[in-house]
Design an enzyme around this catalytic site. Structure first.
Site, short mmCIF file in Angstrom:
data_model
loop_
_atom_site.label_atom_id
_atom_site.label_comp_id
_atom_site.label_asym_id
_atom_site.label_seq_id
_atom_site.Cartn_x
_atom_site.Cartn_y
_atom_site.Cartn_z
N TRP A 13 44.67 49.10 55.45
CA TRP A 13 44.54 49.62 54.30
C TRP A 13 43.95 51.35 54.26
CZ3 TRP A 13 45.81 49.84 49.72
CH2 TRP A 13 45.19 50.10 48.71
N ARG A 33 37.13 54.66 64.50
CA ARG A 33 36.09 54.13 65.67
C ARG A 33 36.91 54.09 67.10
NH1 ARG A 33 33.49 48.55 64.20
NH2 ARG A 33 35.60 48.20 63.37
N LYS A 80 35.80 45.71 51.36
CA LYS A 80 35.64 44.80 50.64
C LYS A 80 34.84 43.60 51.49
CE LYS A 80 39.99 45.19 47.91
NZ LYS A 80 41.14 44.53 47.53
N GLY A 108 41.31 46.11 43.85
CA GLY A 108 42.25 45.46 43.15
C GLY A 108 43.23 44.70 44.00
N ALA A 112 48.47 45.91 51.60
CA ALA A 112 48.82 47.17 52.23
C ALA A 112 50.35 47.37 52.66
CB ALA A 112 47.96 47.61 53.42
N LYS A 163 36.94 36.94 46.42
CA LYS A 163 38.41 36.57 46.13
C LYS A 163 38.78 36.25 47.72
CE LYS A 163 40.08 40.33 47.71
NZ LYS A 163 40.92 40.39 48.93
N ASP A 216 43.35 40.62 42.12
CA ASP A 216 43.29 40.50 43.54
C ASP A 216 43.37 39.28 43.96
OD1 ASP A 216 43.09 41.72 46.01
OD2 ASP A 216 41.17 42.46 45.76
N THR A 220 46.11 37.82 46.75
CA THR A 220 45.82 37.36 47.98
C THR A 220 45.85 35.88 48.43
OG1 THR A 220 43.37 37.47 47.41
CG2 THR A 220 44.16 39.29 48.53
N ARG A 227 45.88 38.13 54.74
CA ARG A 227 45.33 37.98 56.05
C ARG A 227 44.46 36.51 55.98
NH1 ARG A 227 43.13 43.41 58.37
NH2 ARG A 227 43.41 43.87 56.31
N ASN A 228 43.70 36.81 54.85
CA ASN A 228 42.83 35.58 54.55
C ASN A 228 43.73 34.38 54.21
OD1 ASN A 228 39.76 36.72 54.40
ND2 ASN A 228 41.09 38.16 53.36
#
Length: 306
Positions: A13, A33, A80, A108, A112, A163, A216, A220, A227-228
């Site tokens: 993202w 990181r 998120k 929203g 990506a 969500k 959203d 998703t 991914r979820n």
């Protein structure tokens, strides 16, 4: 007007936003990181900081930056989830460390990969400072990226976090081949659970049915780009959490959010049956089909109840 934007976090993202705004003519710098080094060095001489790190990275990053944050430098939070340790949203964590920072939230239906390919999308910029929200709306829009505003950052974040849990459950439903009736029922009852948490945290009910909530969720819970959702299908196939995460190969916020939300529910006395079964499945205390059966066999009640 060209902005000097610093993006903290270059995952899927964060990297997409960086390239989107770079193509719009803004001047971008970034930190991840993976780079190592001191993130405070990229805060100098910029007009906006966009934070797109995973939820687990928000608290340590905020602690690291709190003594070096330039006065009046706006922060746009794009993380998120709900933090498992503090049970806070990302903006609440930033407020703990930077109480006076000009702060907005972006959320929203933001798959990506689609945005990267230039497909049309819309999102919401949420801030209690509506002047800041409108300013960012004008500066950060793109031909295929339409931005709206609202004044409910907590509701926007709660909807965007929860969500992911329901999208994970939708992946389980599809992975088990339960059909359209079951999935439609799941999404509607999932919205009811999201409403309980959102309103209890102080969010506005209308936010649930906007881009950060229903918008959203529809994206998703129905796309293999999520991914979820993919993680849920792997659980349905019999993978345990560790194996499924390894196969996804990236952060799946729904797992930690489910646990954090259930901890909140147990503390506050909320009834969140879908979230509860997701956590039981993650912990290996129930198999996917058994979790569905237990949801179907709950006591009968009015539709308005969670």
């Amino acid at each position: 007007m060209s902005l000097r934007i610093t993006v903290l976090g270059r995952g899927a993202w964060g990297g997409t936003l960086l390239r989107l705004w770079e193509r719009q003519g803004h001047r971008l710098s970034s930190w991840s990181r993976r780079d190592g080094g001191d993130p405070t060095t990229v805060l100098k001489d910029c007009d906006l900081v966009v934070v797109a790190v995973s939820m687990v990275g928000v608290a340590p990053l905020a602690s690291q930056l709190q003594e070096r944050w330039p006065v009046d430098l706006p922060l746009l939070s794009c993380s998120k989830g709900i933090d498992l340790d503090t049970l806070c949203t990302a903006s609440q964590l930033w407020r703990r460390h930077l109480p006076d920072v000009p702060l907005a939230v972006l959320s929203g239906p933001n798959l990506a990969d689609e945005l990267e390919r230039g497909l049309p999308a819309a999102s919401v910029l949420s801030s209690q400072d509506q002047g800041l929200a409108r300013q960012l709306q004008d500066q950060l829009r793109a031909p295929h990226f339409r931005l709206y505003t609202n004044a409910d950052p907590i509701g926007t974040e709660a909807a965007g976090a929860l969500k992911n849990v329901i999208a994970l459950a939708a992946g389980i439903s599809d992975g088990l081949g339960l059909g359209a009736n079951a999935k439609a029922s799941l999404l509607c009852r999932g919205l009811a659970e999201m409403s309980v948490v959102l309103q209890a945290l102080g969010g506005q009910p209308s936010t649930l049915y906007g881009l950060a909530g229903l918008g959203d969720l529809l994206a998703t819970a129905n796309s293999s780009l999520s991914r979820n959702y993919r993680f849920g299908t792997l659980l349905a196939e019999g993978c345990d959490e560790i194996t499924a995460l390894a196969r996804i190969g990236a952060t799946v916020e729904g797992t930690r959010t489910a646990r954090a939300t259930l901890a909140l529910a147990e503390r506050e006395g909320w009834q969140l049956p879908i979230c509860g079964q997701v956590v039981r499945l993650l912990a290996g205390r129930v198999e996917a089909r058994q979790a569905v059966q237990e949801l179907m066999q709950r006591d009968l009640k009015p539709e308005a109840a969670p």
